[in-house]
Every structure is written in C-alpha cells, then in structure tokens.
Design a protein around this motif. Structure first.
Motif, short mmCIF file in Angstrom:
data_model
loop_
_atom_site.label_atom_id
_atom_site.label_comp_id
_atom_site.label_asym_id
_atom_site.label_seq_id
_atom_site.Cartn_x
_atom_site.Cartn_y
_atom_site.Cartn_z
N GLY A 195 1.74 1.01 9.66
CA GLY A 195 0.82 1.15 8.66
C GLY A 195 -0.12 -0.28 8.85
N VAL A 196 -1.20 -0.12 7.89
CA VAL A 196 -1.91 -1.24 7.92
C VAL A 196 -2.22 -1.67 6.44
N LEU A 197 -1.73 -3.22 6.20
CA LEU A 197 -1.62 -3.91 4.91
C LEU A 197 -2.83 -4.84 4.70
N SER A 198 -3.61 -4.56 3.72
CA SER A 198 -4.78 -5.56 3.36
C SER A 198 -4.19 -6.49 1.95
N VAL A 199 -4.64 -7.49 2.25
CA VAL A 199 -3.69 -8.52 0.96
C VAL A 199 -5.17 -9.30 0.70
N ASN A 249 -2.43 3.61 -0.45
CA ASN A 249 -2.18 3.30 -1.74
C ASN A 249 -2.94 2.06 -1.92
N ASP A 250 -3.36 1.80 -3.24
CA ASP A 250 -3.63 0.43 -3.91
C ASP A 250 -2.43 0.02 -4.35
N ILE A 251 -2.40 -1.69 -3.93
CA ILE A 251 -1.15 -2.11 -4.48
C ILE A 251 -1.49 -3.31 -5.09
N SER A 252 -0.51 -4.03 -5.90
CA SER A 252 -0.72 -5.15 -6.52
C SER A 252 0.74 -5.76 -6.58
N GLY A 253 0.78 -7.13 -6.50
CA GLY A 253 2.23 -7.72 -6.67
C GLY A 253 2.08 -9.09 -6.84
N LYS A 254 3.31 -9.66 -6.59
CA LYS A 254 3.35 -11.27 -6.70
C LYS A 254 3.42 -12.09 -5.26
N SER A 290 5.64 0.37 -4.36
CA SER A 290 4.63 1.66 -4.12
C SER A 290 5.20 3.02 -4.35
N GLN A 291 4.46 3.62 -4.84
CA GLN A 291 5.07 5.08 -5.18
C GLN A 291 4.47 5.91 -4.05
N LEU A 292 5.40 6.73 -3.30
CA LEU A 292 4.97 7.76 -2.48
C LEU A 292 5.33 9.23 -3.08
N THR A 293 4.64 10.11 -2.62
CA THR A 293 4.94 11.47 -3.23
C THR A 293 5.19 12.43 -2.00
N GLN A 294 4.96 12.10 -0.75
CA GLN A 294 5.14 12.83 0.39
C GLN A 294 5.84 11.97 1.40
N PRO A 295 6.82 12.57 2.02
CA PRO A 295 7.41 14.07 1.90
C PRO A 295 8.07 14.15 0.78
N PHE A 296 8.45 13.26 -0.05
CA PHE A 296 9.04 13.39 -1.53
C PHE A 296 8.99 12.19 -2.27
#
Length: 97
Positions: free
Chosen positions: A20-24, A42-47, A57-63
């Motif tokens: 993957g590629v993470l941009s912060v 996915n757009d993300i935000s955190g601490k 992060s919420q994934l919908t695929q493959p489940f």
C-alpha cells in the motif's frame, strides 16, 4: 524526523502480503491522510504521539472489517501492526517514498 510524507507499506496479513501507499500530514496531536491499497483508497485520520501514529480504517472488500493500525516512525522507516478483528494482528513495515 517528521511523520509527514508518503510511505510505501507492506502488511503480512492472513490473506498474503498486502502492499500500500500511506500519505500522512500531521497537525499537532492528530493527522490526516490517505491509505491506498489493492482494495481501494481510504481517507484516514488519527492520533500522533511523538513518532507513533494510530488510526482505524473500515474495509468493505472482500468483506466488511475494521482495521486498527499502530506504527512507529524511525527516520525513513516505519514498523508496527494492523489488528484485523478475529484475524489477530499482522506486522506492518514501511519506507519513506
């Protein structure tokens, strides 16, 4: 060294190696960004706590599943883990792009 930037990541998950590629972009004790993977972007935000980042992060695929990330930045490298519900934790590593 800042946690900001673009990171090429690798997760050794039960479903195999996931790249993957993470941009912060940090802002004090929080950050925002994106996580791109073969499953999509996915757009993300955190601490931010020193050189440690945490987010979900919420994934919908493959489940549908919630992933919980904890990574520590050390110069141009990062390491940590991804907790994937009942699948347990998988190691994450990354290098600044």
């Amino acid at each position: 060294m800042s946690v900001d930037g673009t990171w090429n990541t690798t997760v050794n998950s039960p479903m195999g190696v996931q790249k993957g590629v993470l941009s912060v972009k940090s802002d004090g004790a929080s950050f925002s960004g994106t996580m791109q993977s073969p499953q999509g972007s996915n757009d993300i935000s955190g601490k931010v706590d020193g050189n440690t980042l945490t987010w979900s992060s919420q994934l919908t695929q493959p489940f549908p599943i919630t992933l919980e990330f904890t990574v520590t930045v050390d110069g141009d490298k990062m390491s940590g883990s991804v907790k994937a519900g009942a699948f347990g934790s998988s190691p994450l590593s990354g290098e600044r792009a």
